[in-house]
Design a protein around this motif. Sequence first.
Motif, PDB file in Angstrom:
ATOM      1  N   HIS A 138     -33.167   9.086  -9.318  1.00 32.11           N
ATOM      2  CA  HIS A 138     -32.405   8.950  -8.068  1.00 32.11           C
ATOM      3  C   HIS A 138     -32.365   7.489  -7.614  1.00 32.11           C
ATOM      4  N   PRO A 139     -31.175   6.999  -7.186  1.00 28.18           N
ATOM      5  CA  PRO A 139     -31.102   5.613  -6.707  1.00 28.18           C
ATOM      6  C   PRO A 139     -32.132   5.298  -5.610  1.00 28.18           C
ATOM      7  N   CYS A 199     -23.499  12.847   0.744  1.00 31.55           N
ATOM      8  CA  CYS A 199     -24.873  12.535   0.344  1.00 31.55           C
ATOM      9  C   CYS A 199     -25.559  11.771   1.480  1.00 31.55           C
ATOM     10  N   PHE A 248     -27.877   9.784   1.461  1.00 28.43           N
ATOM     11  CA  PHE A 248     -28.308   8.431   1.115  1.00 28.43           C
ATOM     12  C   PHE A 248     -27.110   7.485   0.945  1.00 28.43           C
ATOM     13  N   ASN A 249     -25.885   7.996   1.202  1.00 28.16           N
ATOM     14  CA  ASN A 249     -24.701   7.196   0.832  1.00 28.16           C
ATOM     15  C   ASN A 249     -24.548   5.892   1.618  1.00 28.16           C
ATOM     16  N   CYS A 256     -26.849   3.455  -0.645  1.00 20.77           N
ATOM     17  CA  CYS A 256     -26.919   3.563  -2.102  1.00 20.77           C
ATOM     18  C   CYS A 256     -26.062   2.497  -2.780  1.00 20.77           C
ATOM     19  N   LYS A 312     -24.993   2.769  -5.742  1.00 17.76           N
ATOM     20  CA  LYS A 312     -24.174   3.425  -6.770  1.00 17.76           C
ATOM     21  C   LYS A 312     -23.157   4.369  -6.131  1.00 17.76           C
ATOM     22  N   VAL A 313     -22.938   4.218  -4.837  1.00 15.93           N
ATOM     23  CA  VAL A 313     -22.122   5.200  -4.107  1.00 15.93           C
ATOM     24  C   VAL A 313     -20.704   5.318  -4.705  1.00 15.93           C
ATOM     25  N   MET A 314     -20.226   6.572  -4.814  1.00 15.38           N
ATOM     26  CA  MET A 314     -18.882   6.845  -5.350  1.00 15.38           C
ATOM     27  C   MET A 314     -18.077   7.570  -4.274  1.00 15.38           C
ATOM     28  N   CYS A 358     -19.281  10.905  -3.024  1.00 13.40           N
ATOM     29  CA  CYS A 358     -20.577  10.900  -2.316  1.00 13.40           C
ATOM     30  C   CYS A 358     -20.391  10.876  -0.799  1.00 13.40           C
ATOM     31  N   PRO A 398     -24.478  16.394  -2.819  1.00 15.50           N
ATOM     32  CA  PRO A 398     -24.889  16.971  -4.102  1.00 15.50           C
ATOM     33  C   PRO A 398     -25.982  18.025  -3.919  1.00 15.50           C
ATOM     34  N   CYS A 410     -28.260  14.161  -6.916  1.00 20.71           N
ATOM     35  CA  CYS A 410     -27.379  12.982  -6.969  1.00 20.71           C
ATOM     36  C   CYS A 410     -26.209  13.280  -7.894  1.00 20.71           C
ATOM     37  N   PHE A 411     -24.992  12.881  -7.475  1.00 19.94           N
ATOM     38  CA  PHE A 411     -23.802  13.146  -8.287  1.00 19.94           C
ATOM     39  C   PHE A 411     -23.806  12.408  -9.626  1.00 19.94           C
ATOM     40  N   LEU A 412     -24.619  11.359  -9.749  1.00 20.16           N
ATOM     41  CA  LEU A 412     -24.681  10.655 -11.037  1.00 20.16           C
ATOM     42  C   LEU A 412     -25.166  11.579 -12.145  1.00 20.16           C
TER      43      LEU A 412
HETATM   44  S1  SF4 Z   1     -24.899  11.102  -4.697  1.00 20.89           S
HETATM   45 FE1  SF4 Z   1     -23.842   9.147  -4.636  1.00 20.89          FE
HETATM   46  S2  SF4 Z   1     -24.547   8.125  -2.758  1.00 20.89           S
HETATM   47 FE2  SF4 Z   1     -25.939   9.803  -3.205  1.00 20.89          FE
HETATM   48  S3  SF4 Z   1     -27.584   8.852  -4.342  1.00 20.89           S
HETATM   49 FE3  SF4 Z   1     -26.135   9.650  -5.852  1.00 20.89          FE
HETATM   50  S4  SF4 Z   1     -24.743   7.986  -6.283  1.00 20.89           S
HETATM   51 FE4  SF4 Z   1     -25.850   7.437  -4.420  1.00 20.89          FE
END
Ligand code: SF4
Length: 324
Positions: free
Chosen positions: A249-250, A285, A287-288, A291, A293-295, A298, A303, A316-318
């Motif tokens: 997780h990021p 999310c 944590f967005n 983060c 790595k945010v997409m 998110c 997720p 996490c969506f990753l």
């Molecule tokens: S779901 Fe998206 S915002 Fe949340 S931790 Fe994963 S990459 Fe980051």
Amino acid sequence: MENYILEVNNLNVKANTLNGIVEILDNVSFKVEKSKIFGIVGESGSGKSITALSIMNLLNKDTFNISGDIIFNNNNILSFNDKEMSHIRGKDIAIIFQEPMTALNPIMTVREQIEEILIIHNSCKRDELKNRVEEVLKKVRVPNPKEIMERYPFQLSGGLRQRVMIAMAIVLKPKLIIADEPTTALDVTIQMEILNLLKDLSNELQCTVIIITHDLSVVAEICDEVMVMYLGRVLEQCSVIEFFDNKLHPYSIGLIDSTPDNMKDNRFFNIEGYIPKVYEKPIGCKFNTRCNKVMERCIKLEPELITLKENHRVRCFLYSKEEA
Ligand code: SF4
Ligand SMILES: Nc1ncnc2c1ncn2[C@@H]1O[C@H](COP(=O)(O)OP(=O)(O)OP(=O)(O)O)[C@@H](O)[C@H]1O
Ligand SMILES: [Mg+2]
């Protein structure tokens, strides 16, 4: 359930506050294996203490609305009434708090406080009380137990007070000890002594320990398993070896990168931004806002916590195949 002493399923906690009803825990689920040391980590406000207090059934029902299951020894203790819970509290599950001064009774000596526990739970003959107190103080490595037991809490150092708290927690040989930031208020050298003591006691008494901390070095030092929380959610859970070798997780990666051992160019890494307030949680999310790595998805969807491989869960969506 055989291998597990505790199973928390879909624990939801809401609180009545001046800002209305706020969600404190959202579907928190985890299982704790017998005789292991289980760490719960996360920054301030992530819901660690509320999780611990829920397990002890200590949350005030006027303020908190609680749902879910907490299975301890095959019983759903969340449905227990105060009387049923008082048989379990202290005897089967004990809790150690960060600041022993607030948990100890200032007008009773150490001996009186430990004796009181033995008397309430009817666990010892009157003429054996003093010996039991001495025995348990020796177990937690209090020097001169005969002398220390006659002292009042204010006459003890911080480290000794925490040892007395641990003695009170283990005197009835509980199966589960929850230690909520047990060493945060102590000097670094004393912290290590107390952590090693908890580890040794868990082996010696074959008891399971849940340690709550915001300090990853505590996790690295004594835990077998770790669960990361953020804004009332579980973000990741796995064995400690897996966590340090292969965290996913990021937020977990940010937490590890921000420990003093991982200074880069003489600078600490810091997770960007600040933790949102409970009543300002972002959509999607949680944590967005921080983060790296945010997409796009998110910020729309949250997720699920998924199990990637045996005993490694991440939210996490990753790592999930869900489409936005
Ligand atoms: S779901 Fe998206 S915002 Fe949340 S931790 Fe994963 S990459 Fe980051
Ligand atoms: N009595 C209360 N009434 C309303 N909200 C509360 C109450 N106690 C705690 N909270 C809220 O619940 C959330 C989780 O709190 P909790 O004490 O479990 O955090 P924590 O992870 O233990 O943090 P810390 O590391 O600071 O101890 C926080 O946002 C806190 O503000
Ligand atoms: Mg706390």
